[in-house]
Motif scaffolding. Sequence first.
Motif, PDB file in Angstrom:
ATOM      1  N   GLU A  64      -1.118   3.727  -5.240  1.00  0.00           N
ATOM      2  CA  GLU A  64      -1.453   5.065  -5.048  1.00  0.00           C
ATOM      3  C   GLU A  64      -2.115   5.489  -6.600  1.00  0.00           C
ATOM      4  O   GLU A  64      -3.221   6.124  -6.809  1.00  0.00           O
ATOM      5  CB  GLU A  64      -0.343   6.265  -4.861  1.00  0.00           C
ATOM      6  N   ALA A  95       2.303   9.113  -9.166  1.00  0.00           N
ATOM      7  CA  ALA A  95       1.053   8.459  -9.534  1.00  0.00           C
ATOM      8  C   ALA A  95       0.294   9.647 -10.536  1.00  0.00           C
ATOM      9  O   ALA A  95      -0.069   9.021 -11.543  1.00  0.00           O
ATOM     10  CB  ALA A  95       0.107   7.806  -8.343  1.00  0.00           C
ATOM     11  N   ARG A 144      -5.411   4.002  -7.052  1.00  0.00           N
ATOM     12  CA  ARG A 144      -6.411   4.905  -6.212  1.00  0.00           C
ATOM     13  C   ARG A 144      -6.755   6.148  -7.253  1.00  0.00           C
ATOM     14  O   ARG A 144      -8.011   6.450  -7.347  1.00  0.00           O
ATOM     15  CB  ARG A 144      -5.939   5.461  -4.910  1.00  0.00           C
ATOM     16  N   GLN A 145      -5.840   6.752  -7.832  1.00  0.00           N
ATOM     17  CA  GLN A 145      -5.928   7.781  -8.628  1.00  0.00           C
ATOM     18  C   GLN A 145      -6.821   7.391 -10.042  1.00  0.00           C
ATOM     19  O   GLN A 145      -7.920   8.173 -10.287  1.00  0.00           O
ATOM     20  CB  GLN A 145      -4.692   8.527  -8.830  1.00  0.00           C
ATOM     21  N   THR A 148       8.840   5.776  -2.081  1.00  0.00           N
ATOM     22  CA  THR A 148       8.096   4.557  -1.919  1.00  0.00           C
ATOM     23  C   THR A 148       8.734   3.715  -0.681  1.00  0.00           C
ATOM     24  O   THR A 148       8.023   2.607  -0.157  1.00  0.00           O
ATOM     25  CB  THR A 148       8.020   3.664  -2.998  1.00  0.00           C
ATOM     26  N   VAL A 152       4.784  10.116  -3.239  1.00  0.00           N
ATOM     27  CA  VAL A 152       4.098   9.107  -4.272  1.00  0.00           C
ATOM     28  C   VAL A 152       2.984   9.427  -4.819  1.00  0.00           C
ATOM     29  O   VAL A 152       2.736   9.003  -6.039  1.00  0.00           O
ATOM     30  CB  VAL A 152       3.521   8.022  -3.132  1.00  0.00           C
ATOM     31  N   GLY A 153       1.954  10.449  -4.508  1.00  0.00           N
ATOM     32  CA  GLY A 153       0.925  11.068  -5.088  1.00  0.00           C
ATOM     33  C   GLY A 153       1.303  11.804  -6.525  1.00  0.00           C
ATOM     34  O   GLY A 153       0.596  11.666  -7.515  1.00  0.00           O
ATOM     35  N   ARG A 155       0.774  -1.241  -0.090  1.00  0.00           N
ATOM     36  CA  ARG A 155       0.224  -0.028   0.175  1.00  0.00           C
ATOM     37  C   ARG A 155       0.817   1.342   0.080  1.00  0.00           C
ATOM     38  O   ARG A 155       0.256   2.411  -0.561  1.00  0.00           O
ATOM     39  CB  ARG A 155      -1.020   0.050   1.096  1.00  0.00           C
ATOM     40  N   GLU A 156       2.198   1.220   0.379  1.00  0.00           N
ATOM     41  CA  GLU A 156       2.893   2.426   0.315  1.00  0.00           C
ATOM     42  C   GLU A 156       3.652   2.886  -1.011  1.00  0.00           C
ATOM     43  O   GLU A 156       4.395   3.777  -1.173  1.00  0.00           O
ATOM     44  CB  GLU A 156       3.962   2.174   1.491  1.00  0.00           C
TER      45      GLU A 156
END
Length: 178
Positions: free
Chosen positions: A23, A151, A26-27, A135, A147-148, A17-18
Amino acid sequence: MSDNSREVALVTGVGRREGIGFELCRQLAAKRFTVILAARNFSSARSLASELSRDGLQVDPLQLDVTIGESVAAVATHIAGSFGDLAFGLTTNNGMGTSYAVAKAALNALTAKMAHEEPSSGVRSNAVCPGFTATLLGGKAMGARPVGDGAASILWACEIARDGPAGGFFRDGKPMRW
């Protein structure tokens, strides 16, 4: 995959998940993509996809090991590194190892080749380098990007229009040398 009207995104190497892959999933799902979250271990993929699904996002788990031809072939039937980078290019000694650098170069070449061999397929083939991303523990202290942000760089490529660029190598929506 339950909704064939949505764009489909296959995200490989999502093992924790890290990571940037999680991420990105998710996006992409938040942008209404049908997301296939692929990890070497199916139980990890299922657990991570379930976590995102609990947030109301459509994410399907899949087992995929890109180093095993049979695994890649199975996925293909299931779904209808930079030379010039100063820190991570092929000519730098960044501790990533020769095999990592060569694998990234091969992926870039494959991307360019696929884009030119199948232009009428409607599939946009581009490669994205998210940059050095935090990460791993200690990455932020070494100057890694959030991370965002990494991504989001990949998400940009996922949203390229069908008449947009193909066969390119990008970071943050800007072409890179490779």
